[in-house]
Design a protein around this motif. Structure first.
Motif, PDB file in Angstrom:
ATOM      1  N   GLN A 177      42.963  21.115  45.545  1.00 43.42           N
ATOM      2  CA  GLN A 177      43.139  22.566  45.586  1.00 43.42           C
ATOM      3  C   GLN A 177      42.537  23.226  44.348  1.00 43.42           C
ATOM      4  O   GLN A 177      42.669  22.731  43.234  1.00 43.42           O
ATOM      5  CB  GLN A 177      44.626  22.911  45.688  1.00 43.42           C
ATOM      6  N   PHE A 178      41.867  24.352  44.588  1.00 41.03           N
ATOM      7  CA  PHE A 178      41.335  25.190  43.518  1.00 41.03           C
ATOM      8  C   PHE A 178      42.143  26.483  43.479  1.00 41.03           C
ATOM      9  O   PHE A 178      42.108  27.255  44.427  1.00 41.03           O
ATOM     10  CB  PHE A 178      39.855  25.549  43.764  1.00 41.03           C
ATOM     11  N   LYS A 179      42.837  26.728  42.394  1.00 40.15           N
ATOM     12  CA  LYS A 179      43.567  27.985  42.237  1.00 40.15           C
ATOM     13  C   LYS A 179      42.823  28.881  41.258  1.00 40.15           C
ATOM     14  O   LYS A 179      42.513  28.477  40.138  1.00 40.15           O
ATOM     15  CB  LYS A 179      44.992  27.739  41.730  1.00 40.15           C
ATOM     16  N   ASN A 180      42.528  30.103  41.704  1.00 35.58           N
ATOM     17  CA  ASN A 180      41.794  31.045  40.865  1.00 35.58           C
ATOM     18  C   ASN A 180      42.712  31.613  39.781  1.00 35.58           C
ATOM     19  O   ASN A 180      43.671  32.317  40.076  1.00 35.58           O
ATOM     20  CB  ASN A 180      41.228  32.182  41.729  1.00 35.58           C
ATOM     21  N   GLY A 181      42.397  31.294  38.548  1.00 33.39           N
ATOM     22  CA  GLY A 181      43.156  31.824  37.420  1.00 33.39           C
ATOM     23  C   GLY A 181      42.277  32.569  36.445  1.00 33.39           C
ATOM     24  O   GLY A 181      42.633  32.724  35.269  1.00 33.39           O
ATOM     25  N   GLY A 182      41.146  33.061  36.924  1.00 33.25           N
ATOM     26  CA  GLY A 182      40.183  33.714  36.043  1.00 33.25           C
ATOM     27  C   GLY A 182      40.420  35.183  35.804  1.00 33.25           C
ATOM     28  O   GLY A 182      39.674  35.820  35.059  1.00 33.25           O
ATOM     29  N   GLY A 183      41.437  35.749  36.460  1.00 33.00           N
ATOM     30  CA  GLY A 183      41.706  37.165  36.272  1.00 33.00           C
ATOM     31  C   GLY A 183      40.754  38.086  36.999  1.00 33.00           C
ATOM     32  O   GLY A 183      40.716  39.289  36.730  1.00 33.00           O
ATOM     33  N   ARG A 184      39.983  37.564  37.932  1.00 32.21           N
ATOM     34  CA  ARG A 184      39.036  38.368  38.705  1.00 32.21           C
ATOM     35  C   ARG A 184      38.848  37.744  40.077  1.00 32.21           C
ATOM     36  O   ARG A 184      39.206  36.584  40.299  1.00 32.21           O
ATOM     37  CB  ARG A 184      37.678  38.432  37.994  1.00 32.21           C
ATOM     38  N   ASP A 185      38.313  38.520  41.019  1.00 35.23           N
ATOM     39  CA  ASP A 185      37.927  37.964  42.303  1.00 35.23           C
ATOM     40  C   ASP A 185      36.714  37.056  42.102  1.00 35.23           C
ATOM     41  O   ASP A 185      35.841  37.341  41.280  1.00 35.23           O
ATOM     42  CB  ASP A 185      37.561  39.072  43.291  1.00 35.23           C
TER      43      ASP A 185
END
Length: 219
Positions: A103-111
């Motif tokens: 799983q890849f969870k987006n934690g970059g603060g942006r789309d």
């Protein structure tokens, strides 16, 4: 007969005079038409085609704001390795075919945009590296909001031989369209020694395309 001929001559003269007048009018209008073609129609059409071609996949986003904001919103950058929290879980339910979900969870603060196949290698306890082939399924592009996740499955043959098999220690994962590899622990059991050489009807070591996790609302 002479009167008729004279009348025809007079009409012909009037017709010629009218034609000359129309020609003069057309010459006066000619400058406007020449200006419309290069500075109006063609540049406008060309610019519009280029803009729609570049943002066609995100038309609704582009149309939701001003032209400047639309172009910015529609150009979502790819998810970067440094922005993704990468985890792996053993979801095996079958006795012969195992399933690891990465799983890849987006934690970059942006789309960010994610689409395609991840690069995957398996590291064994003896230091060897096993490459994992794609299963051939068609990937679909997705956009992850901050806090949302995407995932893919690694399928593999379960070691049912009773022996130690091939012990996997780590998964080397490179997100789609990225070059930086992330190393995570292998959460399942060993593979049979002959796993990659098993019969055509048996489970194969392969990965599926990355897809958005439907139950991963943004935080």
């Amino acid at each position: 007969m002479k009167l008729t001929h004279a009348s025809k001559t007079l009409l012909a003269g009037l017709t010629l005079l009218g034609a000359l007048s129309l020609t003069a009018c057309n010459n006066d209008d000619g400058g406007v038409k020449a200006g419309d073609t290069p500075s109006g129609a063609k540049p406008t059409v060309s610019t519009g085609a280029d803009s729609s071609g570049g943002t066609g996949d995100s038309g609704s986003s582009s149309g939701s704001g001003s032209s400047g904001e639309g172009n910015t919103d529609s150009e979502v950058g790819n998810c970067r390795s440094d922005e993704l929290e990468v985890t792996a879980a053993d979801n095996t339910t079958d006795k012969t075919e195992g399933v690891i979900t990465v799983q890849f969870k987006n934690g970059g603060g942006r789309d960010c945009a994610i689409s395609g196949y991840a690069g995957v290698d398996l590291k064994t306890a003896t230091g060897d590296t096993l490459s994992v082939d794609r299963d051939g399924d068609q990937p679909h592009p997705d956009v992850l909001k901050d806090g949302e996740s995407a995932a893919f499955n690694i399928t593999f043959p379960v070691n049912t031989t009773g022996g130690s098999g091939v012990r996997i220690t780590n998964i080397l994962v490179t997100p789609p369209n990225e070059t930086k590899t992330v190393t995570i622990a292998w959460p399942a059991g060993s593979l049979p020694v002959s796993g990659e050489d098993s019969s055509d009807s048996g489970p194969k070591l392969s990965i599926g395309p990355v897809g958005k996790v439907s139950d991963s609302p943004a935080s």
